[in-house]
Design a protein around this motif. Structure first.
Motif, short mmCIF file in Angstrom:
data_model
loop_
_atom_site.label_atom_id
_atom_site.label_comp_id
_atom_site.label_asym_id
_atom_site.label_seq_id
_atom_site.Cartn_x
_atom_site.Cartn_y
_atom_site.Cartn_z
N THR A 146 3.23 -1.41 -0.24
CA THR A 146 4.53 -1.82 0.29
C THR A 146 5.07 -3.07 -0.41
O THR A 146 6.28 -3.29 -0.42
CB THR A 146 4.44 -2.09 1.80
OG1 THR A 146 3.40 -3.05 2.06
CG2 THR A 146 4.12 -0.81 2.56
N SER A 147 4.19 -3.89 -0.99
CA SER A 147 4.64 -5.09 -1.70
C SER A 147 5.08 -4.79 -3.12
O SER A 147 5.60 -5.67 -3.81
CB SER A 147 3.51 -6.12 -1.73
OG SER A 147 2.45 -5.68 -2.57
N GLN A 151 -2.77 -3.04 -2.78
CA GLN A 151 -3.77 -3.88 -2.14
C GLN A 151 -4.78 -2.95 -1.47
O GLN A 151 -4.42 -2.17 -0.60
CB GLN A 151 -3.13 -4.80 -1.10
CG GLN A 151 -1.99 -5.66 -1.63
CD GLN A 151 -2.45 -6.67 -2.66
OE1 GLN A 151 -3.52 -7.26 -2.52
NE2 GLN A 151 -1.64 -6.89 -3.68
N PRO A 378 2.79 -9.01 -8.19
CA PRO A 378 2.93 -10.39 -7.72
C PRO A 378 1.82 -11.28 -8.25
O PRO A 378 0.69 -10.85 -8.44
CB PRO A 378 2.82 -10.23 -6.20
CG PRO A 378 1.98 -9.01 -6.02
CD PRO A 378 2.34 -8.09 -7.15
#
Length: 523
Positions: A146-147, A151, A378
């Motif tokens: 979702t980022s 993860q 990120p």
């Protein structure tokens, strides 16, 4: 309809946010992996030449076999083959981006995986380390994209080893896991007892047992009455199951009797994105969910996904339901709409066609979102990572995972350079001049054992993490070499001795200026 550019056996087909169909993976008539994805639209095909990546579709671990692909919430295609995670961009000539590697817990095409919420994936069973003929896995993980970057988290183990299981998302958002056995299509410790995974507690619970083992070629499919059809399996092999069973989940019962269900009245089932639809109902409504119709084979259901819908009960026996606002979280196609009452009992589903071009009788459709470009991962997570051999300057020998092991705890040593994947490491940037070393063969990272800060603490491989005992500051050495100082201890990677023999342990030691056994060439 025109022909594809390549014949394909065992490819994945999926609907893209713009309604086109992506075909990915498979093998051709000569059993050669097909690396170039293709897109179907209006009777024709186009090839994504830029998305041909041998690390994603290869004979290694059967990575060509039904790649696990999903549309991510950012519109890119996220996928997993073997232990490799990746993004596939489908605009223009296409492209790929390696997004990391799965731990040795549950992997390969003999596992099962499902997107249980937008951008959130549960994967269970299959192989532990990529050897699909070895003992199967009872382990599970979740992968959250979702980022925009995956993860990975551990999940409680299942009760049984499951090679070739099926994973089916239910109307309440839980995941039913059925079938499989301890070894690839062998009737050994067959897992006839089903398990249900709850995404809130992240726990499995045992439920009913089937009458028949379900292995290779078995299927599990959610039906509109909220039961699950489980069938086939075992051929060619120990069984030839030309039959199916129906599993009735606990939410259908009130004690020993079938529970009363809410009902859904008639409405326009042609729906568009962002539509607010008024729908009549009977009983009470406490939840509204949308589950994509399944398309299942070989432990893989490329279509299914789950969406929780916002709703507001009106005072006249109707409810206003908000359909998804983006084709990235609900690609165009057919879905089952369920109402659930306060006791968690689902209705019979209404089949809804969701399409960006459709407006309802109470709401306006929205055009599908365009395909986004590449999304940068990120910070401070590792990105990219070129593959190198690390050659000790004093000996000319390579850093090596002992015996090419795939296991946690395997010793890191020096050995004659041989070009094997056990001697290749992806050097990943973790920020601020720091790197970590991920072995190409095992997918595990060089790690200072037990976070020790002592001289002589050996280096091993372990599941990759963000731990400082896997992260080292890269500094310049003599003759264009590098040395690596571990962040948790401020000690350097060091060849014990210094010794020039094969099998010499690599450990950490106080950093010594000009020490050739602490300096390495990147080849």
């Amino acid at each position: 309809t025109g022909y594809m550019a390549n014949a394909r056996w065992y490819p994945t087909l999926m609907t893209l946010p713009n309604g086109e169909t992506l075909v990915h993976g498979g093998v051709d008539q000569g059993h050669n992996p097909v690396g170039v994805p293709e897109i179907y639209n209006n009777g024709g095909w186009r090839s994504l030449w830029g998305a041909n990546n041998g690390e994603i579709t290869s004979n290694d671990e059967g990575k060509w076999f039904y790649p696990r692909d999903w549309v991510a919430p950012n519109g890119r295609v996220f996928g997993m083959t073997g232990n490799t995670m990746y993004f596939l961009d489908w605009g223009g000539d296409g492209g790929t981006q390696i997004a990391g590697y799965l731990p040795n817990k549950t992997r390969s095409h003999t596992s099962a995986a499902v997107m249980y919420q937008p951008g959130k994936i549960l994967q269970v069973g299959g192989s532990t380390n990529g050897d699909t003929q070895a003992e199967g896995s009872r382990q599970a993980i979740t992968v959250d994209v979702t980022s925009g970057w995956p993860q990975v988290q551990d999940v409680q183990d299942m009760g049984w080893r499951r090679v070739w299981p099926s994973a089916t998302v239910l109307p309440n958002g839980e995941v039913l896991v059925t079938g499989g056995s301890a070894f690839e299509n062998k009737n050994i410790d067959a897992a006839t007892t089903a398990e249900i995974w709850n995404p809130n507690t992240r726990q499995f619970r045992k439920v009913a047992a089937a009458q028949t083992p379900r292995m290779y070629h078995s299927v599990a499919l959610l039906l509109p009455d909220a039961s699950v059809m489980i069938g086939g399996g075992g051929a060619p092999g120990p069984l030839t199951n030309l039959n199916s069973e129906i599993y009735y989940p606990p939410y259908l019962f009130n004690g020993g009797e079938f529970a009363n269900r809410p009902t859904i009245g008639d409405f326009n089932v042609q729906q568009g994105y962002n539509n607010l639809q008024n729908i009549p109902f009977g009983g009470d409504v406490a939840r509204v969910t949308l589950v994509r119709n399944g398309a299942v084979t070989h432990s893989w259901d490329a279509g299914q996904r789950f969406n929780e819908l916002a709703f507001q009960v009106q005072g006249n026996g109707t409810v206003n339901v908000s359909f998804p606002n983006s084709p990235n979280i609900a690609p165009p196609g057919y879905y089952m709409l369920f109402f659930m009452n306060g006791a968690g009992v689902p209705s019979y589903a209404k089949i809804v066609h969701l399409d960006g071009g459709n407006g309802s009788n109470n709401g306006a459709g929205a055009a599908p979102a365009p395909n986004p470009g590449p999304v940068a991962p990120p910070a401070p997570g590792p990105i990219g990572g070129d593959v190198h051999s690390l050659i000790a300057r004093h000996s000319g020998k390579c850093i090596d995972v002992e015996a090419a092991s795939m296991d946690n705890g395997a010793r890191i040593q020096q050995y004659d350079c041989n070009g094997s994947d056990a001697q290749k490491f992806r050097i990943q940037d973790t920020g601020n001049g720091n790197v970590r070393f991920q072995n190409v063969k095992s997918g595990k990272c060089i790690d200072v054992d037990a976070w020790s800060q002592d001289n002589g603490a050996r280096l091993i491989q372990w599941d990759c993490s963000n731990g400082a005992n896997q992260s080292a500051h890269m500094e310049n050495g003599a003759d264009n070499s590098k040395r690596f100082k571990f962040n948790h201890s401020n000690k350097c990677m060091d060849v014990e001795g210094p010794n020039a023999n094969n099998n010499t342990t690599i450990h950490q030691w106080d950093c010594l200026a000009g020490a050739a056994n602490q300096e390495f060439w990147l080849n």
